[in-house]
Design a protein around this motif. Structure first.
Motif, PDB file in Angstrom:
ATOM      1  N   ASN A 291       0.815  -1.206   0.000  1.00 52.84           N
ATOM      2  CA  ASN A 291       0.000   0.000   0.000  1.00 52.84           C
ATOM      3  C   ASN A 291       0.854   1.262   0.000  1.00 52.84           C
ATOM      4  OD1 ASN A 291      -2.530  -1.177  -0.076  1.00 52.84           O
ATOM      5  ND2 ASN A 291      -2.705  -1.333   2.138  1.00 52.84           N
ATOM      6  N   ALA A 292       2.098   1.133   0.486  1.00 59.62           N
ATOM      7  CA  ALA A 292       3.029   2.262   0.523  1.00 59.62           C
ATOM      8  C   ALA A 292       3.897   2.329  -0.728  1.00 59.62           C
ATOM      9  CB  ALA A 292       3.902   2.162   1.768  1.00 59.62           C
ATOM     10  N   ASP A 293       3.576   1.514  -1.741  1.00 59.94           N
ATOM     11  CA  ASP A 293       4.339   1.485  -2.996  1.00 59.94           C
ATOM     12  C   ASP A 293       5.772   1.004  -2.804  1.00 59.94           C
ATOM     13  OD1 ASP A 293       2.429   2.116  -4.826  1.00 59.94           O
ATOM     14  OD2 ASP A 293       2.966   4.211  -5.036  1.00 59.94           O
ATOM     15  N   ASP A 294       5.992   0.196  -1.786  1.00 62.04           N
ATOM     16  CA  ASP A 294       7.323  -0.345  -1.511  1.00 62.04           C
ATOM     17  C   ASP A 294       7.344  -1.806  -1.953  1.00 62.04           C
ATOM     18  OD1 ASP A 294       9.772  -1.119  -0.551  1.00 62.04           O
ATOM     19  OD2 ASP A 294       9.444  -0.448   1.507  1.00 62.04           O
ATOM     20  N   ASP A 295       7.395  -2.028  -3.274  1.00 68.15           N
ATOM     21  CA  ASP A 295       7.321  -3.389  -3.812  1.00 68.15           C
ATOM     22  C   ASP A 295       8.459  -4.273  -3.313  1.00 68.15           C
ATOM     23  OD1 ASP A 295       5.326  -3.514  -6.549  1.00 68.15           O
ATOM     24  OD2 ASP A 295       5.887  -1.547  -5.792  1.00 68.15           O
ATOM     25  N   THR A 296       9.655  -3.716  -3.185  1.00 70.24           N
ATOM     26  CA  THR A 296      10.813  -4.518  -2.808  1.00 70.24           C
ATOM     27  C   THR A 296      10.620  -5.191  -1.459  1.00 70.24           C
ATOM     28  OG1 THR A 296      12.321  -3.123  -4.084  1.00 70.24           O
ATOM     29  CG2 THR A 296      13.289  -4.470  -2.350  1.00 70.24           C
ATOM     30  N   ARG A 297      10.260  -4.426  -0.455  1.00 69.72           N
ATOM     31  CA  ARG A 297      10.077  -5.011   0.879  1.00 69.72           C
ATOM     32  C   ARG A 297       8.800  -5.835   0.962  1.00 69.72           C
ATOM     33  NH1 ARG A 297      10.828  -0.340   5.053  1.00 69.72           N
ATOM     34  NH2 ARG A 297      10.707  -2.047   6.556  1.00 69.72           N
ATOM     35  N   ALA A 298       7.746  -5.389   0.255  1.00 67.85           N
ATOM     36  CA  ALA A 298       6.509  -6.173   0.238  1.00 67.85           C
ATOM     37  C   ALA A 298       6.780  -7.555  -0.343  1.00 67.85           C
ATOM     38  CB  ALA A 298       5.442  -5.453  -0.578  1.00 67.85           C
ATOM     39  N   ASP A 299       7.527  -7.601  -1.437  1.00 66.84           N
ATOM     40  CA  ASP A 299       7.851  -8.887  -2.070  1.00 66.84           C
ATOM     41  C   ASP A 299       8.696  -9.759  -1.159  1.00 66.84           C
ATOM     42  OD1 ASP A 299       6.472  -8.041  -4.280  1.00 66.84           O
ATOM     43  OD2 ASP A 299       8.244  -7.670  -5.526  1.00 66.84           O
ATOM     44  N   ALA A 300       9.582  -9.139  -0.392  1.00 69.39           N
ATOM     45  CA  ALA A 300      10.420  -9.912   0.533  1.00 69.39           C
ATOM     46  C   ALA A 300       9.564 -10.593   1.600  1.00 69.39           C
ATOM     47  CB  ALA A 300      11.457  -9.001   1.189  1.00 69.39           C
ATOM     48  N   PHE A 301       8.595  -9.854   2.143  1.00 70.95           N
ATOM     49  CA  PHE A 301       7.705 -10.442   3.135  1.00 70.95           C
ATOM     50  C   PHE A 301       6.873 -11.577   2.529  1.00 70.95           C
ATOM     51  CE2 PHE A 301       7.931  -6.099   5.247  1.00 70.95           C
ATOM     52  CZ  PHE A 301       8.723  -6.531   6.300  1.00 70.95           C
ATOM     53  N   SER A 302       6.352 -11.342   1.327  1.00 72.45           N
ATOM     54  CA  SER A 302       5.545 -12.372   0.665  1.00 72.45           C
ATOM     55  C   SER A 302       6.382 -13.609   0.359  1.00 72.45           C
ATOM     56  CB  SER A 302       4.948 -11.816  -0.642  1.00 72.45           C
ATOM     57  OG  SER A 302       3.975 -10.836  -0.387  1.00 72.45           O
ATOM     58  N   ALA A 303       7.622 -13.394  -0.073  1.00 69.13           N
ATOM     59  CA  ALA A 303       8.496 -14.536  -0.382  1.00 69.13           C
ATOM     60  C   ALA A 303       8.757 -15.375   0.861  1.00 69.13           C
ATOM     61  CB  ALA A 303       9.817 -14.029  -0.964  1.00 69.13           C
ATOM     62  N   GLN A 304       8.961 -14.729   1.985  1.00 69.74           N
ATOM     63  CA  GLN A 304       9.168 -15.475   3.228  1.00 69.74           C
ATOM     64  C   GLN A 304       7.922 -16.284   3.601  1.00 69.74           C
ATOM     65  OE1 GLN A 304      11.597 -13.322   6.407  1.00 69.74           O
ATOM     66  NE2 GLN A 304      10.994 -11.636   5.058  1.00 69.74           N
ATOM     67  N   ALA A 305       6.750 -15.660   3.405  1.00 63.60           N
ATOM     68  CA  ALA A 305       5.508 -16.366   3.692  1.00 63.60           C
ATOM     69  C   ALA A 305       5.337 -17.566   2.775  1.00 63.60           C
ATOM     70  CB  ALA A 305       4.325 -15.417   3.547  1.00 63.60           C
TER      71      ALA A 305
END
Length: 211
Positions: free
Chosen positions: A187-201
């Protein structure tokens, strides 16, 4: 690159506070220079917007410049799926250059030099969107989080992968927390960190982390 407000219905968990993710990136071997990018079609509407924004920025009218560049963001997001499908690499080059321009204009006190450099870079990317190299796919926990140009994958797509992988299973608390963090960053347009969290999940789920 988006004015994104993903529905909270994607993952019904509270948005938790988060700390920086330590991302151990595994990178593919760099390849040779990329060939000329396939045409994305008529880029003149985008180029016109950037030209208008440059004119405003040169006069120090940064509020008006930010408003004008938002027109590009809206148009780009509207056509993003079609453009990315036509040429992912070219799309990634322009998308990354646009993000830099948005960031430069949306700081509390825009710096004239930084703004002009970012807008010049975006205009160059629109005219010739060729990545410098291919093959640099980055991964987190064994899950790809970028395309071959090293550009972050759309965070909403990664969040969708987690949701689809989970299916009707109950997510453990650790996975739920990561989903919440991914949504907050997306939601904050931070794809890099969002993707990192999703990848861990996803890695947790792939290792049997759901019931």
């Amino acid at each position: 690159m988006r004015n994104l407000l993903l529905s909270a219905a994607l993952i019904a968990v509270p948005v938790a506070s988060f700390s920086m993710v330590e991302m151990a990136m595994s990178t593919g071997a760099p390849g040779a220079s990329a060939p000329q990018a396939a045409s994305l079609g008529d880029m003149s509407p985008y180029e016109t917007i950037v030209s208008d924004t440059q004119s405003l920025a040169k006069k120090g009218e940064f509020t008006a410049a930010e408003k004008r560049i938002t027109d590009l963001e809206t148009l780009w997001d509207k056509n993003a799926a079609k453009l990315r499908k036509a040429d992912p690499s070219a799309w990634g080059v322009i998308d990354g250059a646009a993000d830099k321009a948005f960031a430069a204009l949306r700081t509390k006190s825009p710096n004239a030099k930084s703004v002009m450099q970012s807008l010049d870079g975006l205009q160059t990317a629109l005219a010739d969107p060729v990545p410098s190299e291919v093959g640099a796919v980055q991964k987190v926990a064994g899950i790809a989080v970028t395309d071959k140009t090293g550009h972050a994958l759309p965070c909403e797509a990664m969040i969708g992968q987690v949701r689809d992988t989970l299916g009707s299973k109950t997510a453990p608390q650790a996975v739920s927390d990561l989903q919440a963090k991914a949504l907050e960053r997306c939601n904050a347009d931070d794809d890099t960190r969002a993707d990192a969290f999703s990848a861990q999940a996803l890695a947790m789920l792939n290792n049997g982390g759901a019931s």
